[in-house]
Design a protein around this motif. Structure first.
Motif, PDB file in Angstrom:
ATOM      1  N   VAL A 151       0.854  -1.192   0.000  1.00  0.00           N
ATOM      2  CA  VAL A 151       0.000   0.000   0.000  1.00  0.00           C
ATOM      3  C   VAL A 151       0.889   1.241   0.000  1.00  0.00           C
ATOM      4  O   VAL A 151       1.726   1.418   0.891  1.00  0.00           O
ATOM      5  CB  VAL A 151      -0.931   0.007   1.226  1.00  0.00           C
ATOM      6  N   ASP A 175       0.473   4.607   0.403  1.00  0.00           N
ATOM      7  CA  ASP A 175       0.315   5.778   1.270  1.00  0.00           C
ATOM      8  C   ASP A 175       0.781   7.043   0.565  1.00  0.00           C
ATOM      9  O   ASP A 175       1.443   7.904   1.144  1.00  0.00           O
ATOM     10  CB  ASP A 175       1.082   5.608   2.589  1.00  0.00           C
ATOM     11  N   SER A 200      -9.458   4.706  -0.127  1.00  0.00           N
ATOM     12  CA  SER A 200      -9.050   3.910   1.029  1.00  0.00           C
ATOM     13  C   SER A 200      -8.031   2.848   0.648  1.00  0.00           C
ATOM     14  O   SER A 200      -7.190   2.456   1.459  1.00  0.00           O
ATOM     15  CB  SER A 200     -10.272   3.234   1.669  1.00  0.00           C
ATOM     16  N   GLN A 201      -8.076   2.372  -0.596  1.00  0.00           N
ATOM     17  CA  GLN A 201      -7.126   1.362  -1.040  1.00  0.00           C
ATOM     18  C   GLN A 201      -5.731   1.941  -1.256  1.00  0.00           C
ATOM     19  O   GLN A 201      -4.731   1.221  -1.165  1.00  0.00           O
ATOM     20  CB  GLN A 201      -7.623   0.719  -2.345  1.00  0.00           C
ATOM     21  N   GLU A 219      -3.013   3.516   3.907  1.00  0.00           N
ATOM     22  CA  GLU A 219      -3.175   2.630   5.058  1.00  0.00           C
ATOM     23  C   GLU A 219      -2.845   3.382   6.349  1.00  0.00           C
ATOM     24  O   GLU A 219      -3.725   3.618   7.180  1.00  0.00           O
ATOM     25  CB  GLU A 219      -2.269   1.410   4.921  1.00  0.00           C
ATOM     26  N   LYS A 220      -1.585   3.808   6.501  1.00  0.00           N
ATOM     27  CA  LYS A 220      -1.196   4.533   7.705  1.00  0.00           C
ATOM     28  C   LYS A 220      -1.824   5.919   7.758  1.00  0.00           C
ATOM     29  O   LYS A 220      -2.162   6.418   8.820  1.00  0.00           O
ATOM     30  CB  LYS A 220       0.327   4.647   7.770  1.00  0.00           C
ATOM     31  N   ARG A 233      -4.633   6.812   6.164  1.00  0.00           N
ATOM     32  CA  ARG A 233      -5.988   6.731   5.619  1.00  0.00           C
ATOM     33  C   ARG A 233      -6.958   7.676   6.308  1.00  0.00           C
ATOM     34  O   ARG A 233      -7.695   8.428   5.648  1.00  0.00           O
ATOM     35  CB  ARG A 233      -6.506   5.296   5.730  1.00  0.00           C
ATOM     36  N   GLU A 274     -11.412  -0.255   8.958  1.00  0.00           N
ATOM     37  CA  GLU A 274     -10.649  -0.598  10.150  1.00  0.00           C
ATOM     38  C   GLU A 274     -11.040  -1.986  10.660  1.00  0.00           C
ATOM     39  O   GLU A 274     -12.157  -2.454  10.453  1.00  0.00           O
ATOM     40  CB  GLU A 274     -10.882   0.448  11.251  1.00  0.00           C
ATOM     41  N   ILE A 288     -10.179  -3.741   5.593  1.00  0.00           N
ATOM     42  CA  ILE A 288     -10.050  -3.220   4.233  1.00  0.00           C
ATOM     43  C   ILE A 288     -10.433  -4.251   3.184  1.00  0.00           C
ATOM     44  O   ILE A 288     -10.917  -3.907   2.101  1.00  0.00           O
ATOM     45  CB  ILE A 288      -8.601  -2.724   3.982  1.00  0.00           C
TER      46      ILE A 288
END
Length: 523
Positions: free
Chosen positions: A19, A21, A142-143, A146-147, A149, A414, A420
Motif C-alpha cells: 500500500v 500511502d 481507502s485502497q 493505510e497509515k 488513511r 478498520e 479493508i
C-alpha cells in the motif's frame, strides 16, 4: 520502498508492492475533494432553494422535503448496485457515468413545472448518479492509503464543507439576478466536473513480495548435513555392491561441486524476492458483493448506528435557514449561518483525521464520543434565539458533524468493524441500510414542522435518532468480542491441521530399516 509499474499513463493501473500511502493516491484524494463538493456539498446547499420551491409550486414543507428525501434514499438504496458495477466494470467508468446522471437530473429539474417532475429528475436520476459517484471514489481512496488513511480521507472530504461554505451565499446572490431556475441549471452544468474527476481514478494493484533472507552459516550447516546424510545413506546401501564411495571431485555431481566451491568464498546475506503473482495459481472468481458480512454481529450494530445517525445528517442543513427566518433573521444572515456551519465542519473533519491517525488509539471509541457530542448539539438548537445564539449552535454542530460524517464510512476499513478486504461490500450494504432513514428523515421532520408550526421539532427528531445511533455504536466492540469467543473449536483445529506440512508425518525410514535388517542377517 514501493515499486511502481513502468507504465505511468493515468489510464494504466498503478502497480505497487505494498500500500503506497501516497503516489497516485494524492491525485485520487484531489479528485475525491471535488466529488464531495459536487455531490454532498450540493445536497446540503439545496436548502437555499427551499423557500423558492414552496412559493413556486405552492407546496408544503413536507412535500418539498421529499425531493431531497427521494434523492438520499436512491443514493443509499442503490449502494449495493454501485459496489457490483464497480467490481465488474471498474471505479473510473462507474463514477463518470454517475457524473453524467447527476448533471442530467439537475438540468432537467431546472425546467420542471411540478414538484412530481422534480421527484423524478433530482430525486431518482440525480440520486442514482450520486450513488454511482461517491462510494467508488471513497473506496478506491481507502485502497491507496493505510497509515495515513484517516487523515487523508478526512481532509479530502472537506470538499463538501467548502462547497456549502461557498455555494450557499453564492447561489443565494445568484438567485437575486437570474432566478432559482437558471441558478439550478448552472449547478447542474457545474456538476459535469465529476466526469473529469472520475477519469483520474486509476485502479490500484498490489503485488506483494516475499523477502526470504538466508544466513550463510545456516546455509553451510544445511549443505554439510545434506552431504553427510547422503554419504551415510550411500555407504549403507552400497555394502558388498563393489561401488567405491568417495567425495573426490571425480565422483561428485556438478551441483555438489558448485556447493563446495561456494563454501570457501566470502559469505553475504542472500535476499530473495519472490512476487506472489509469479506463482502460477488459478485466479479466483471475482465476488461482486459479499453478503457474508451480514453474519458479523459487529457490522450489524454499526449498520444500525448508520441507520439512525442519518436522521441527524441532512435535516439541520435543510431547516437551519427556515429556522433562522422564523426567529426574525433575514435570508442573507441565515445563509451565513449555514456557511459558518460548513467552516466548522472543515475543522471538525481535519481534527478527527489528525486524532484518528495517532497510534495506538481505538478509533471507534473516538467516533462514539463525537456522536454523543453531536447529539448534544442537536438538542441545543431549539434553545437558541436571535442571530448569535443560532450561530454558536451551528458552529458547534458543524464541528461535531465533521468528526462523524468524515469518518463513519472510512471506519469500515478498520479492523474494529470489517477491515479493508471487505470494505467494498460492507460500504454497499452499510449505505443500503441507511436508505430507510434517508428516505424518512427529512419528511418526518417536515411533518412535525407542519403539525407543530415550529421548526424546533425537526431538530428534536434528529436528536432522538442520533441518541439511538450512539447506543448501537457502543455495542459494536462488545458484539465482535462475543462473536469471536463463540467461534467453534473445530474450525480452529481444522485450520491448524491445514497448516501442517504434508510430509510432516512421512519420514523416509523404510529404506534404511530394510538395509539395517540385511546388515544384521549378514552379521
Amino acid at each position: 520502498m514501493t515499486v511502481k509499474a513502468t507504465r505511468m499513463s493515468c489510464i494504466a493501473p498503478s502497480v505497487y508492492t505494498k500500500v503506497p500511502d501516497g503516489g497516485w493516491g494524492w491525485v485520487v484524494a484531489f479528485a475525491f475533494f471535488f466529488v464531495e463538493a459536487l455531490t454532498y456539498g450540493i445536497i446540503k446547499s439545496f436548502g437555499v432553494f427551499f423557500t423558492d420551491l414552496m412559493e413556486s409550486f405552492d407546496e408544503s414543507n413536507s412535500r418539498i422535503s421529499w425531493i431531497i428525501s427521494i434523492c438520499v434514499f436512491v443514493l443509499t438504496f442503490t449502494a449495493p448496485l454501485s459496489t457490483i458495477l464497480s467490481n465488474r466494470f471498474g471505479h473510473r467508468l462507474v463514477v463518470m457515468i454517475g457524473g453524467l446522471l447527476i448533471s442530467t437530473g439537475m438540468v432537467v429539474g431546472s425546467f420542471a413545472r411540478t414538484v412530481t417532475e422534480m421527484y423524478i429528475s433530482i430525486g431518482i436520476v440525480s440520486g442514482l448518479g450520486y450513488c454511482l459517484t461517491f462510494l467508488p471514489t471513497v473506496t478506491i481512496l481507502s485502497q491507496y492509503f493505510e497509515k495515513k488513511r484517516s487523515l487523508v480521507t478526512a481532509v479530502a472530504s472537506t470538499g463538501e464543507c467548502f462547497a456549502v461554505f461557498s455555494f450557499a451565499p453564492a447561489i443565494t446572490a445568484l438567485k437575486e439576478h437570474i432566478g432559482w431556475r437558471h441558478s439550478l441549471l448552472f449547478v447542474g452544468l457545474l456538476q459535469l466536473g465529476i466526469v473529469a474527476c472520475g477519469a483520474l481514478l486509476r485502479p490500484i494493484i498490489i503485488k506483494a513480495q516475499e523477502v526470504v533472507k538466508v544466513s550463510p552459516v545456516e546455509e553451510q550447516r544445511e549443505t554439510k548435513y545434506m552431504f553427510e546424510n547422503e554419504q551415510t545413506r550411500t555407504s549403507i546401501d552400497s555394502i558388498d555392491s563393489g561401488v567405491e564411495v568417495t567425495t573426490s571431485p571425480r565422483n561428485m555431481s556438478e551441483d555438489a561441486k558448485l556447493k563446495l566451491k561456494t563454501e570457501d568464498e566470502p559469505k553475504e546475506n542472500t535476499e530473495m524476492l519472490t512476487e506472489s503473482s509469479s506463482i502460477p495459481t488459478k485466479e479466483p472468481k471475482i465476488q461482486l458483493l459479499d453478503f457474508s458480512i451480514l453474519k458479523d454481529y459487529g457490522f450489524i450494530c454499526y449498520a444500525l448506528f448508520g441507520l439512525f445517525a442519518t436522521l441527524g445528517f441532512f435535516a439541520p442543513s435543510l431547516y437551519i435557514i427556515p429556522l433562522g427566518i422564523s426567529l426574525g433573521i433575514n435570508k442573507d444572515s441565515s445563509a451565513y449561518i449555514l456557511s459558518a456551519m460548513a467552516i466548522a465542519e472543515v475543522f471538525g473533519r481535519i481534527s478527527a483525521g489528525w486524532v484518528l491517525n495517532k497510534k495506538p488509539i481505538r478509533k471507534i471509541y473516538i467516533e462514539l464520543i463525537s456522536v454523543i457530542l453531536l447529539d448534544v448539539a442537536l438538542f441545543a438548537f431549539p434553545l437558541a434565539y436571535e442571530f448569535w445564539g443560532l450561530m454558536m449552535c451551528s458552529i458547534f454542530f458543524g464541528f461535531m458533524l465533521g468528526t462523524v460524517a468524515g469518518t463513519h464510512i472510512p471506519m469500515l476499513a478498520e479492523d474494529d468493524v470489517v477491515g479493508i478486504e471487505r470494505m467494498s461490500s460492507a460500504a454497499g450494504v452499510y449505505v443500503f441500510i441507511q436508505s430507510l432513514s434517508g428516505l424518512a428523515g427529512p419528511p418526518l421532520a417536515g411533518v412535525l414542522v407542519d403539525t407543530t408550526k415550529n421548526y424546533s421539532s425537526a431538530f428534536y427528531s434528529c436528536a432522538a435518532g442520533m441518541l439511538l445511533a450512539a447506543v448501537f455504536l457502543s455495542l459494536v466492540t462488545p458484539c465482535k468480542k462475543c462473536q469471536s469467543k463463540k467461534q467453534p473449536l473445530q474450525e480452529k483445529v481444522s485450520k491448524t491441521l491445514q497448516e501442517v506440512p504434508d510430509d510432516f508425518i512421512e519420514p523416509d525410514l523404510g529404506k534404511n530399516e530394510e538395509t539395517v535388517r540385511s546388515c544384521d542377517s549378514m552379521a
